[in-house]
Design an enzyme around this catalytic site. Structure first.
Site, short mmCIF file in Angstrom:
data_model
loop_
_atom_site.label_atom_id
_atom_site.label_comp_id
_atom_site.label_asym_id
_atom_site.label_seq_id
_atom_site.Cartn_x
_atom_site.Cartn_y
_atom_site.Cartn_z
N SER A 288 28.74 50.20 38.64
CA SER A 288 28.95 49.58 39.47
C SER A 288 29.60 50.19 40.52
O SER A 288 30.83 50.54 41.09
CB SER A 288 30.17 48.42 38.44
OG SER A 288 30.33 47.75 39.23
N GLY B 1 36.84 46.69 33.28
CA GLY B 1 35.09 45.98 34.36
C GLY B 1 34.35 45.25 33.15
O GLY B 1 33.65 44.75 33.42
N LYS B 2 34.89 45.36 32.15
CA LYS B 2 33.86 44.75 31.16
C LYS B 2 33.40 43.56 31.25
O LYS B 2 32.51 43.03 30.55
CB LYS B 2 34.92 45.44 30.06
CG LYS B 2 35.70 46.30 29.00
CD LYS B 2 36.89 46.15 27.49
CE LYS B 2 38.21 45.17 28.66
NZ LYS B 2 39.04 46.32 29.39
N ASP C 37 41.16 47.01 31.05
CA ASP C 37 40.34 46.41 32.84
C ASP C 37 39.50 47.24 33.39
O ASP C 37 39.34 47.60 34.56
CB ASP C 37 41.65 46.52 33.74
CG ASP C 37 42.92 46.03 33.41
OD1 ASP C 37 42.73 44.72 32.62
OD2 ASP C 37 44.30 46.53 33.18
N ASN D 243 46.07 38.78 25.71
CA ASN D 243 46.58 39.64 26.64
C ASN D 243 45.56 40.30 27.28
O ASN D 243 45.61 40.73 28.73
CB ASN D 243 47.20 40.62 25.21
CG ASN D 243 46.01 41.73 24.69
OD1 ASN D 243 44.86 40.72 24.30
ND2 ASN D 243 45.78 42.53 23.87
N LYS E 290 32.68 42.04 34.33
CA LYS E 290 31.15 41.65 34.86
C LYS E 290 29.89 42.24 34.32
O LYS E 290 29.27 41.73 34.49
CB LYS E 290 31.99 42.34 36.67
CG LYS E 290 30.54 43.35 36.76
CD LYS E 290 31.13 44.08 37.93
CE LYS E 290 29.28 44.36 38.01
NZ LYS E 290 29.11 44.82 39.62
N THR F 131 49.04 39.79 33.86
CA THR F 131 50.23 39.64 34.30
C THR F 131 50.43 39.32 36.26
O THR F 131 51.55 39.88 36.07
CB THR F 131 50.72 40.35 33.55
OG1 THR F 131 50.66 42.42 33.89
CG2 THR F 131 50.80 40.69 32.38
N GLN G 2 40.71 45.14 25.54
CA GLN G 2 40.95 45.98 26.56
C GLN G 2 41.10 47.89 26.15
O GLN G 2 39.21 47.81 26.35
CB GLN G 2 42.63 46.24 24.92
CG GLN G 2 43.69 45.88 24.64
CD GLN G 2 43.31 43.70 24.22
OE1 GLN G 2 42.69 44.04 23.52
NE2 GLN G 2 43.86 42.82 24.85
N GLY H 110 42.41 39.98 30.44
CA GLY H 110 42.02 39.48 31.50
C GLY H 110 40.75 40.12 32.08
O GLY H 110 40.60 41.08 32.37
N HIS H 111 39.30 39.07 31.94
CA HIS H 111 38.68 39.62 32.13
C HIS H 111 37.61 39.00 33.17
O HIS H 111 37.70 37.81 33.40
CB HIS H 111 36.85 39.70 31.39
CG HIS H 111 37.66 40.35 29.80
ND1 HIS H 111 36.93 40.59 28.48
CD2 HIS H 111 38.70 41.62 29.60
CE1 HIS H 111 37.43 41.62 27.60
NE2 HIS H 111 38.93 41.74 28.79
P1 GDP Z 1 38.04 44.03 32.36
O1 GDP Z 1 39.77 43.90 31.34
O2 GDP Z 1 37.28 45.12 31.99
O3 GDP Z 1 37.25 42.75 32.23
O4 GDP Z 1 38.60 44.33 33.88
P2 GDP Z 1 39.50 43.19 34.70
O5 GDP Z 1 39.16 42.16 35.05
O6 GDP Z 1 40.86 43.41 34.53
O7 GDP Z 1 39.82 44.49 36.06
C1 GDP Z 1 38.26 44.59 36.94
C2 GDP Z 1 38.26 44.27 37.97
O8 GDP Z 1 37.71 45.53 39.11
C3 GDP Z 1 38.33 43.33 38.24
O9 GDP Z 1 38.67 42.67 39.79
C4 GDP Z 1 36.72 43.42 39.04
O10 GDP Z 1 36.54 42.60 40.14
C5 GDP Z 1 37.04 44.59 39.70
N1 GDP Z 1 35.97 44.98 39.61
C6 GDP Z 1 34.32 44.97 38.84
N2 GDP Z 1 33.68 46.44 39.23
C7 GDP Z 1 33.74 46.64 40.13
C8 GDP Z 1 33.41 47.56 41.07
O11 GDP Z 1 32.31 47.97 40.39
N3 GDP Z 1 34.09 47.88 42.44
C9 GDP Z 1 34.84 47.28 42.57
N4 GDP Z 1 35.79 47.44 43.76
N5 GDP Z 1 35.88 46.35 42.09
C10 GDP Z 1 35.30 46.30 40.07
P1 IMO Z 2 41.72 43.33 28.89
O1 IMO Z 2 40.78 43.07 28.26
C1 IMO Z 2 45.00 46.51 30.20
C2 IMO Z 2 48.58 46.37 27.63
C3 IMO Z 2 49.16 46.24 28.03
C4 IMO Z 2 50.95 47.53 27.11
C5 IMO Z 2 49.74 47.35 25.91
C6 IMO Z 2 50.60 46.16 25.01
O2 IMO Z 2 42.37 43.00 30.30
O3 IMO Z 2 41.32 45.35 29.33
P2 IMO Z 2 50.08 43.69 24.08
O4 IMO Z 2 50.41 42.36 25.41
O5 IMO Z 2 48.37 43.58 23.43
O6 IMO Z 2 50.49 43.58 23.27
O7 IMO Z 2 50.38 45.11 25.57
O8 IMO Z 2 48.66 46.70 26.19
N1 IMO Z 2 47.63 45.47 27.26
C7 IMO Z 2 46.30 45.91 28.45
N2 IMO Z 2 46.16 46.53 29.85
N3 IMO Z 2 44.58 45.30 30.25
C8 IMO Z 2 44.13 44.55 29.04
O9 IMO Z 2 43.51 44.10 28.72
C9 IMO Z 2 45.94 44.71 28.20
N4 IMO Z 2 45.97 43.75 27.18
C10 IMO Z 2 47.21 45.05 26.72
O10 IMO Z 2 49.70 46.10 29.45
O11 IMO Z 2 50.60 48.39 28.18
MG MG Z 3 40.96 43.53 32.41
#
Ligand code: GDP
Ligand code: IMO
Ligand code: MG
Length: 423
Positions: free
Chosen positions: A409, A14-15, A12, A37, A17, A298, A221, A39-40
């Site tokens: 960012s 911010g991949k 999470d 698993n 974006k 989730t 991840q 969520g981007h």
């Molecule tokens: P990913 O799984 O690495 O793609 O990241 P996620 O989408 O799960 O979580 C990143 C969250 O941070 C999302 O809600 C994005 O919209 C938000 N986000 C990404 N870059 C920035 C930033 O520079 N500032 C803020 N405030 N939010 C950001």
């Molecule tokens: P992105 O790509 C954050 C975490 C789960 C759990 C562990 C194992 O959005 O960054 P799994 O379902 O893979 O068996 O869960 O890994 N997890 C993540 N945490 N971002 C993710 O993906 C994740 N994918 C799995 O919360 O701790």
């Molecule tokens: Mg994510």
């Protein structure tokens, strides 16, 4: 050549974006591991979209998106996602491709994930319950079914055989789940999947590379969730690190060029497991609220803490990171003081190394304190606008990791990103 964008923390970062931002420089964006698993999050026309399995280049018309062999694919989630992106005018039949070697997540994999987590009690991993671990177990156990198998008559009989095997495992767990509705959805989604572009991914990508096309591999991840190098057993079931690109797409290591590592300006983790810099106090709560730190897959609240340079240096080392993107810098805007973990104290000793078993050792993070910048940074467009305190924060990261922060960012929007020249 293949460039890589991957997470350096616990996911999470911010991949989504950042991949969307860099995508126009590439012909192909490819996912090489993980599954639903992930969520981007990205914003298209100011609308928020969360992608789970489709690569984050899908909103660029001229870019090909490939789901590689290293991914585990849930046809049900894929069908839903395809409908979502179609709502934005994307023609998935034109620019989405799926490797025939990609393993499938079956309804019983989801049930097994639930059963395994329940059986672990307090020691549960905090899995997303998407069936990831059972699907990878069937891959390494040489039982799994792959996308290419869908096209053969024997698919149904192989499916029934595997389901039977899974049923026995579920019985051993004394776990029962009514999966008939899931199965109905699954078979509908399988029919849809069969209409998409199913390709031999390794030839597809190598032929493109031979023609001089540029590929961007999109990690899911983060490095601290890697099956080998993460905080085992509290990890996911795939190699999230750059080495996973080769086995997850079928590209040779010599083709890997830039490895762009993404780190938040602080740190989060969702699910169980060690997190040395976690803040259980009001500061952690402030990071969660300001950063909207709730899981994109989730909805679970993310655990929050200060940035951890010990873990980051480790992640840079195992990935061969060539430059960093520091996301969510704006989330730190209101803090008077900021802390960075520069070392761990464990068993009375100071160390800069990530220990073998973070779960066994009590880790006391050692902090360096920085002055906060106390300004709204979300409107900044250029490095010249950055306050001195923010520059000092970034410079310290550069110096400690020996890897330049190439971009920061400063908001979730597509245009909220600032290039940092090499200092
Ligand atoms: P990913 O799984 O690495 O793609 O990241 P996620 O989408 O799960 O979580 C990143 C969250 O941070 C999302 O809600 C994005 O919209 C938000 N986000 C990404 N870059 C920035 C930033 O520079 N500032 C803020 N405030 N939010 C950001
Ligand atoms: P992105 O790509 C954050 C975490 C789960 C759990 C562990 C194992 O959005 O960054 P799994 O379902 O893979 O068996 O869960 O890994 N997890 C993540 N945490 N971002 C993710 O993906 C994740 N994918 C799995 O919360 O701790
Ligand atoms: Mg994510």
């Amino acid at each position: 050549m293949v460039d890589v964008i991957l997470g350096l923390q616990w996911g999470d970062e911010g991949k989504g974006k950042i991949v969307d931002y860099f995508a126009p420089h590439y012909s192909i964006i490819a996912r090489f591991q993980g599954g639903p698993n992930a969520g981007h999050t990205l914003y298209v026309n100011d609308k928020k979209i969360v992608l789970h399995q489709i690569p984050s280049g899908i909103f660029h018309e001229s870019i090909v998106n490939l789901i590689g062999n290293g991914v585990v694919l849930d046809p049900v989630t894929l069908k839903k996602e395809c409908a979502t992106v179609a709502g934005f005018g994307v023609d998935v039949k034109k620019n989405l491709f799926i490797s025939e070697r990609t393993h499938l997540i079956l309804p019983t994999h989801r049930a097994l994930d639930k059963a395994a987590e329940l059986s672990k009690g307090d020691g549960k991993i905090g899995s997303t319950l998407k069936g990831i671990s059972p699907a990878y177990m069937d891959k390494t156990g040489r039982n799994g079914l792959r996308v290419g198998d869908l096209l053969h008559k024997s698919f149904i009989s192989s499916y029934i055989k595997l389901r039977l095997k899974h049923q026995k495992l579920l019985d051993n767990y004394h776990f029962s789940e009514e999966i008939s509705a899931w199965e109905e959805e699954f078979f509908e989604a399988v029919e849809f999947l069969k209409t998409l572009n199913i390709v031999n991914g390794e030839y597809f990508i190598n032929e493109a590379l031979n023609k001089g096309k540029k590929v961007l591999a999109e990690g899911a991840q983060g490095s601290m969730l890697d099956i080998d190098f993460g905080t085992f057993p509290f990890v996911t079931s795939s190699n999230t690190i750059s080495a996973g690109v080769c086995s997850g797409l079928g590209v040779p290591p010599q083709k890997i060029n830039e490895v762009i590592g993404i780190s938040k300006a602080y740190c989060t983790r969702v699910g169980s497991g060690p997190f040395p810099t976690e803040l259980m106090d009001g500061t952690g709560e402030q990071l969660r609220t300001t950063g909207s730190e709730f899981g994109a897959t989730t909805g679970r609240p993310r655990r929050c803490g200060w940035i951890d340079l010990v873990a980051l240096e480790f992640a840079c080392m195992i990935n061969g990171v060539t430059s960093l993107v520091m996301t969510k810098a704006d989330v730190l805007d209101a803090f008077d003081e900021l802390s960075m973990c520069t070392a761990y104290k464990t068993d009375g000793e100071i160390t800069n190394q990530v220990p073998f078993q973070m779960t066994r050792n009590q880790i006391e993070p050692q902090y360096k304190i920085f002055k906060g910048w106390k300004q709204d940074s979300s409107f900044f467009k250029d490095v010249s606008e950055l306050p001195e305190e923010m520059k000092a924060y970034i410079n310290f990261i550069n110096k400690t990791l020996g890897v330049p922060v190439g971009f920061i960012s400063n908001g979730p929007g597509r245009d909220q990103i600032i290039k940092i020249p090499v200092l």
